[in-house]
Design a protein around this motif. Sequence first.
Motif, mmCIF file in Angstrom:
data_model
loop_
_atom_site.group_PDB
_atom_site.id
_atom_site.type_symbol
_atom_site.label_atom_id
_atom_site.label_comp_id
_atom_site.label_asym_id
_atom_site.label_seq_id
_atom_site.Cartn_x
_atom_site.Cartn_y
_atom_site.Cartn_z
ATOM 1 N N HIS A 28 0.999 -0.358 -8.791
ATOM 2 C CA HIS A 28 0.239 0.609 -8.007
ATOM 3 C C HIS A 28 1.095 1.823 -7.651
ATOM 4 C CE1 HIS A 28 -1.752 -3.313 -7.396
ATOM 5 N NE2 HIS A 28 -2.814 -2.577 -7.670
ATOM 6 N N LEU A 29 2.376 1.586 -7.380
ATOM 7 C CA LEU A 29 3.274 2.714 -7.103
ATOM 8 C C LEU A 29 3.500 3.564 -8.351
ATOM 9 C CD1 LEU A 29 5.890 1.054 -4.737
ATOM 10 C CD2 LEU A 29 4.058 2.627 -4.138
ATOM 11 N N GLY A 33 -2.736 -1.648 -12.511
ATOM 12 C CA GLY A 33 -1.651 -1.782 -11.543
ATOM 13 C C GLY A 33 -1.305 -3.238 -11.287
ATOM 14 N N ILE A 74 1.338 3.992 -10.853
ATOM 15 C CA ILE A 74 0.113 4.770 -11.088
ATOM 16 C C ILE A 74 0.002 5.902 -10.077
ATOM 17 C CG2 ILE A 74 -2.407 4.638 -11.014
ATOM 18 C CD1 ILE A 74 -2.169 1.895 -12.301
ATOM 19 N N LEU A 75 0.355 5.646 -8.814
ATOM 20 C CA LEU A 75 0.351 6.705 -7.806
ATOM 21 C C LEU A 75 1.357 7.789 -8.154
ATOM 22 C CD1 LEU A 75 -0.627 7.754 -5.020
ATOM 23 C CD2 LEU A 75 1.280 6.473 -4.037
ATOM 24 N N GLY A 76 2.546 7.391 -8.611
ATOM 25 C CA GLY A 76 3.555 8.376 -9.013
ATOM 26 C C GLY A 76 3.111 9.206 -10.204
ATOM 27 N N LEU A 97 -6.822 -0.153 -10.881
ATOM 28 C CA LEU A 97 -6.235 -1.184 -10.022
ATOM 29 C C LEU A 97 -5.871 -2.435 -10.818
ATOM 30 C CD1 LEU A 97 -8.414 -0.840 -6.818
ATOM 31 C CD2 LEU A 97 -6.075 -0.107 -7.179
ATOM 32 N N GLN A 103 -0.731 15.870 -10.862
ATOM 33 C CA GLN A 103 -1.204 16.934 -9.974
ATOM 34 C C GLN A 103 -0.204 18.087 -9.901
ATOM 35 O OE1 GLN A 103 -4.247 17.120 -8.630
ATOM 36 N NE2 GLN A 103 -4.637 15.254 -9.775
ATOM 37 N N TRP A 162 0.002 9.876 -10.969
ATOM 38 C CA TRP A 162 -1.057 10.761 -10.493
ATOM 39 C C TRP A 162 -0.464 11.964 -9.759
ATOM 40 C CZ3 TRP A 162 -2.839 12.000 -5.495
ATOM 41 C CH2 TRP A 162 -4.028 12.726 -5.474
ATOM 42 N N ILE A 163 0.545 11.734 -8.925
ATOM 43 C CA ILE A 163 1.201 12.843 -8.217
ATOM 44 C C ILE A 163 1.877 13.778 -9.216
ATOM 45 C CG2 ILE A 163 3.106 13.402 -6.652
ATOM 46 C CD1 ILE A 163 2.342 10.899 -5.068
#
Length: 166
Positions: free
Chosen positions: A146-147, A124, A149-151, A121, A157, A153-154
């Motif tokens: 944050h977007l 981010g 880091i989320l992208g 965080l 995955q 992570w996706i």
Amino acid sequence: MKISFFKTEGFIIGAYLVSAFLVSAISTSLILESNYVFGDNLPKYYLFENPFNDRYGNVIERYLFFILFTPLFLFVCYIFTIIDSSRKKVFKNSVLKEVKKDTGLWMFTILFIMFIVPLFLLLGDYITVSVGYMGWRSDSYFPTGHLAILGLWILLQIVIGLNSKK
């Protein structure tokens, strides 16, 4: 005989976990809010300067949120096991048995949430402050960090999922 989707074990456990997450996140935010308890009395240590929002980059606030959130989340889950024990013991039989089977994984997960997630965080926050400035509004940032880091992570995955099928 049809079984309603809302009465299945998976839905009940998911509802308990989402409810516990929301209750603990909201109550931890209220505890750390400056208007209610002791948010202004906390020491502040910033990794980087943000002229418009003093919440970005505050290390102590990020860590303290997760240090308070994690035990509160586990406590609310425990309360839900007590409440559910009067019913069919769905939550108690499935989740607590899994915790007892593999204590090391759960301990690693709890430590990861308490000590590593705040670092992500903060990363981010740093990306948001350095890249996410919106020029047309002088006091606002778009949460690009944050977007991003989320992208990532996706994307990770997806790559792991594609490689595991080989």
